[in-house]
Design an enzyme around this catalytic site. Structure first.
Site, mmCIF file in Angstrom:
data_model
loop_
_atom_site.group_PDB
_atom_site.id
_atom_site.type_symbol
_atom_site.label_atom_id
_atom_site.label_comp_id
_atom_site.label_asym_id
_atom_site.label_seq_id
_atom_site.Cartn_x
_atom_site.Cartn_y
_atom_site.Cartn_z
ATOM 1 N N LYS A 1 0.852 -1.210 0.000
ATOM 2 C CA LYS A 1 0.000 0.000 0.000
ATOM 3 C C LYS A 1 0.877 1.245 0.000
ATOM 4 O O LYS A 1 1.691 1.444 0.894
ATOM 5 C CB LYS A 1 -0.914 -0.008 1.229
ATOM 6 N N ASP B 1 -2.482 9.954 4.126
ATOM 7 C CA ASP B 1 -3.897 9.593 4.265
ATOM 8 C C ASP B 1 -4.600 10.604 5.158
ATOM 9 O O ASP B 1 -4.523 10.526 6.384
ATOM 10 C CB ASP B 1 -4.025 8.176 4.848
ATOM 11 N N LYS C 1 -10.091 12.497 8.528
ATOM 12 C CA LYS C 1 -9.619 12.045 9.838
ATOM 13 C C LYS C 1 -9.583 13.228 10.809
ATOM 14 O O LYS C 1 -9.573 14.379 10.385
ATOM 15 C CB LYS C 1 -8.199 11.471 9.716
ATOM 16 N N ASP D 1 1.542 5.893 5.900
ATOM 17 C CA ASP D 1 0.571 5.023 5.240
ATOM 18 C C ASP D 1 1.129 4.446 3.929
ATOM 19 O O ASP D 1 0.456 3.677 3.254
ATOM 20 C CB ASP D 1 -0.731 5.803 4.984
ATOM 21 N N ASP E 1 -12.204 7.023 3.727
ATOM 22 C CA ASP E 1 -11.004 6.720 4.516
ATOM 23 C C ASP E 1 -10.615 5.244 4.409
ATOM 24 O O ASP E 1 -9.535 4.848 4.836
ATOM 25 C CB ASP E 1 -11.239 7.123 5.984
ATOM 26 N N GLU F 1 -9.480 3.760 1.971
ATOM 27 C CA GLU F 1 -8.918 3.910 0.624
ATOM 28 C C GLU F 1 -7.886 2.837 0.300
ATOM 29 O O GLU F 1 -7.667 2.510 -0.860
ATOM 30 C CB GLU F 1 -8.283 5.304 0.486
ATOM 31 N N ARG G 1 -7.852 -0.406 0.708
ATOM 32 C CA ARG G 1 -8.399 -1.587 0.007
ATOM 33 C C ARG G 1 -8.785 -1.252 -1.424
ATOM 34 O O ARG G 1 -8.738 -2.101 -2.300
ATOM 35 C CB ARG G 1 -9.579 -2.146 0.805
HETATM 36 N N1 BES Z 1 -4.482 4.207 6.949
HETATM 37 C C1 BES Z 1 -5.653 3.897 7.687
HETATM 38 C C2 BES Z 1 -5.430 2.820 8.731
HETATM 39 C C3 BES Z 1 -4.549 3.159 9.884
HETATM 40 C C4 BES Z 1 -5.087 3.575 11.073
HETATM 41 C C5 BES Z 1 -3.187 2.976 9.804
HETATM 42 C C6 BES Z 1 -4.269 3.840 12.145
HETATM 43 C C7 BES Z 1 -2.376 3.257 10.872
HETATM 44 C C8 BES Z 1 -2.915 3.668 12.051
HETATM 45 C C9 BES Z 1 -6.757 3.401 6.761
HETATM 46 O O1 BES Z 1 -6.733 3.923 5.482
HETATM 47 C C10 BES Z 1 -8.058 3.773 7.384
HETATM 48 O O2 BES Z 1 -8.264 4.922 7.609
HETATM 49 N N2 BES Z 1 -8.893 2.794 7.660
HETATM 50 C C11 BES Z 1 -10.166 3.026 8.264
HETATM 51 C C12 BES Z 1 -11.163 2.054 7.652
HETATM 52 C C13 BES Z 1 -12.575 2.286 8.084
HETATM 53 C C14 BES Z 1 -13.060 3.599 7.572
HETATM 54 C C15 BES Z 1 -13.429 1.174 7.542
HETATM 55 C C16 BES Z 1 -10.057 2.799 9.766
HETATM 56 O O3 BES Z 1 -9.362 1.882 10.182
HETATM 57 O O4 BES Z 1 -10.634 3.580 10.520
HETATM 58 ZN ZN ZN Z 2 -4.827 4.540 4.787
HETATM 59 ZN ZN ZN Z 3 -7.723 5.801 5.338
#
Ligand code: BES
Ligand code: ZN
Ligand code: ZN
Length: 550
Positions: free
Chosen positions: A319, A324, A331, A342, A401, A403, A405
């Site tokens: 990834k 992000d 966020k 990220d 968010d 993104e 996947r």
């Molecule tokens: N990059 C984040 C995941 C992340 C969170 C990495 C904390 C490192 C530390 C990812 O893109 C994300 O924001 N995922 C969301 C998914 C949700 C919206 C289904 C999440 O985990 O909140």
């Molecule tokens: Zn991310």
């Molecule tokens: Zn994200």
């Protein structure tokens, strides 16, 4: 850092020679082993008495230093406590990594102290410009070479199975050298030059430039192989950590592409970089959807190592979200703070290719990096938008968010279309994995238990731990969309990491596939052993061990 492997420690003119001492080991005998006949020029009885007087017993991390006063070509000997030999063997890899890391830190401290002295007289007092002072320090510190001796185990080394507590001599050396190099990492390029005379310049030279490793009575060829692997992996880890450490305004998708080209060029790997027009031609609607919100253009990066007579091609997909923000599903400030990391998955697979290019395993490796920012620009994805992925599946974006996947979906499809036989993706994918496993382990999931088990085993020597999370059919329900084939995010607080994996599974064409969610382990706020604060590049060592085992 230059590393040489030598046999005869008595010839070393090093500033510091580090000698590992097990608990209660007799010093005169040990020094005779290390330096051979030359040891007789040392007053062994007095040294042993002085060490004893100082309370030095060889307990873990204990040190005792003494000058050789011309008796040997090396200037000082640093006795380094390894603790009880039996205990060390039981603890295994992690014990040896601790030792490697601690020795590196000791030597960095020695170097810093030397640099401070020369800086004080050469730079400040004579009123030279800071830049000149820095140069002087750098030049002088190069002369500080360090050598260390690890007491070899007697008899033929038995190759311990991966994960077993006791390691062979080669495995011990590998763990020490790898940790040694990793612990020498520092990222100081953005420290202001104002403090150059004191801090920044000194920190910059903390990485030792010239190391000789002495392995007495050892099979040099076997050791060289182990050390070379450790050097390649340790350096790749540090290179990846550097990519992660760079500010997001610098480490853009285009910059990642530049780094990828550099790695490919270094090792004669094939490289393809697709820009947004070419990405559109490939019909990567899911990936492009994420890229829409950013002014920085995306890049789709592909490196390939082709092994002669390879039986299979493993695709490693990382990834590469260089920042992000969450997109319109923005966020919080706290959640965004370190989101430059990220792109850790990308940095990791590029690091792996650096090692693969050097060590050339028997398996072909296809490295795929979808690189983009996730930003809330005026053209950004709206929650509710529907994207058409490269494999034709339609995706309702209910959370911008989620993104990672979306971009991995098309990268996995691409890898399948390129004929990969096996897929491994690595990504900072979900906050949910941090809730589930904290900072101790990465989540691992997939559709092939053998592959998952092999990856878990490959992580054991480096202490990269994985915990398998389930992929129950029930989680599929959460991704059902009313308007499209699936949606990208399940219900908040409900098995988020598993749902993300269920989503990815829609894009792997039933090929053997494993997914590593490193969101909890890719970044650390706490210095520990070979890792300092910042990006960890967790996963490189696992993937390298796995691929090199073919
Ligand atoms: N990059 C984040 C995941 C992340 C969170 C990495 C904390 C490192 C530390 C990812 O893109 C994300 O924001 N995922 C969301 C998914 C949700 C919206 C289904 C999440 O985990 O909140
Ligand atoms: Zn991310
Ligand atoms: Zn994200």
């Amino acid at each position: 850092m230059q590393i040489k492997i030598e046999n005869d420690a008595s010839k070393s003119a090093a500033m510091v020679m580090v000698v590992g001492v097990h608990l209660n080991e007799a010093l005169p005998k040990l020094l005779q082993e290390v330096f051979g006949n030359a040891a007789s020029a040392l007053d062994l009885a007095s040294i042993a008495a002085a060490a004893r007087g100082d309370g030095f017993k060889g307990k873990i991390n204990q040190v005792f230093t003494f000058p050789t006063l011309g008796a040997l070509p090396c200037k000082r000997i640093l006795l380094y406590g390894l603790g009880a030999e039996a205990e060390l063997k039981t603890v295994g890899y992690s014990g040896y990594r601790k030792i490697g890391a601690n020795i590196a830190k000791r030597l960095a401290a020695v170097r810093r102290a030397t640099a401070t002295e020369s800086n004080a007289d050469k730079g400040a007092s004579k009123g030279k410009s800071l830049a000149t002072a820095g140069t002087t320090v750098g030049a002088r510190s190069k002369a500080l070479s360090a050598c260390f001796y690890l007491r070899p185990r007697k008899g033929k080394a038995t190759k311990a199975p991966v994960g077993a507590a006791i390691a062979s001599n080669e495995q011990i050396v590998e763990a020490i050298v790898e940790a040694f190099i990793m612990a020498s990492f520092s990222f100081e390029k953005y420290k202001s030059m104002k403090e150059a005379g004191k801090k920044a310049r000194l920190e910059n030279i903390a990485e030792l430039s010239d190391i000789n490793l002495y392995f007495v009575n050892c099979d040099k060829a076997a050791f060289e192989k182990a050390v070379n692997k450790a050097i390649a992996v340790g350096r790749a880890v540090n290179m990846s950590r550097e990519l992660i450490a760079e500010p997001p305004a610098f480490m853009t998708p285009s910059r990642l592409a530049v780094e990828a080209r550099r790695i490919a060029k270094d090792h004669d790997l094939s490289v393809k970089i697709f820009d947004e027009v070419q990405i559109a031609k490939l019909a990567m609607g899911s990936f492009l959807g994420v890229a829409r919100g950013a002014k920085e253009p995306p890049r789709f990066i592909v490196l390939k190592y082709t092994a002669p007579k390879a039986k299979k091609t493993v695709a490693i997909v990382g990834k590469g979200v260089t920042f992000d923000s969450g997109g319109l599903s923005l966020k919080t400030a706290g959640g965004m703070e370190h989101m430059k990391y990220d792109m850790s998955g990308a940095a990791i697979v590029l690091g792996v290719m650096d090692v693969i290019g050097k060590l050339k395993p028997k398996v072909s490796v296809l490295c795929v990096v979808p690189a983009t920012e996730n930003m809330p620009g005026s053209a950004a994805l709206h929650p509710g938008d529907v994207l058409i992925a490269m494999n034709g599946k339609t995706i309702e974006v209910n959370n911008t968010d989620a993104e990672g996947r979306l971009i991995l979906a098309d990268a996995l499809t691409y890898a399948c279309q390129q004929g990969a036989d096996e897929l491994i993706d690595i990504a900072t994918l979900t906050g949910a994995v941090v809730s589930a496993l904290g900072r101790a382990a990465a989540g691992i999931m997939g559709n092939n238990q053998d592959l998952i088990d092999n990856l878990k085993a490959a992580g054991l020597p480096s202490g990269e731990k994985y915990w398998q999370l389930p992929m129950f059919d029930e989680y599929k329900e959460a991704l059902k969309s009313d308007v499209a084939d699936l949606k990208n995010a399940g219900s908040r607080g409900e098995a988020g990491s598993s749902c993300a994996a269920m989503f990815l599974q829609e894009f792997v064409e039933e090929k053997p596939w494993a997914h590593m969610d490193i969101a909890g382990v890719a970044w650390t706020e706490r210095e520990r052993d070979e890792l300092n604060k910042g990006g960890t590049a967790f996963g490189i060592r696992t993937l390298c061990s796995y691929l090199l085992s073919h």
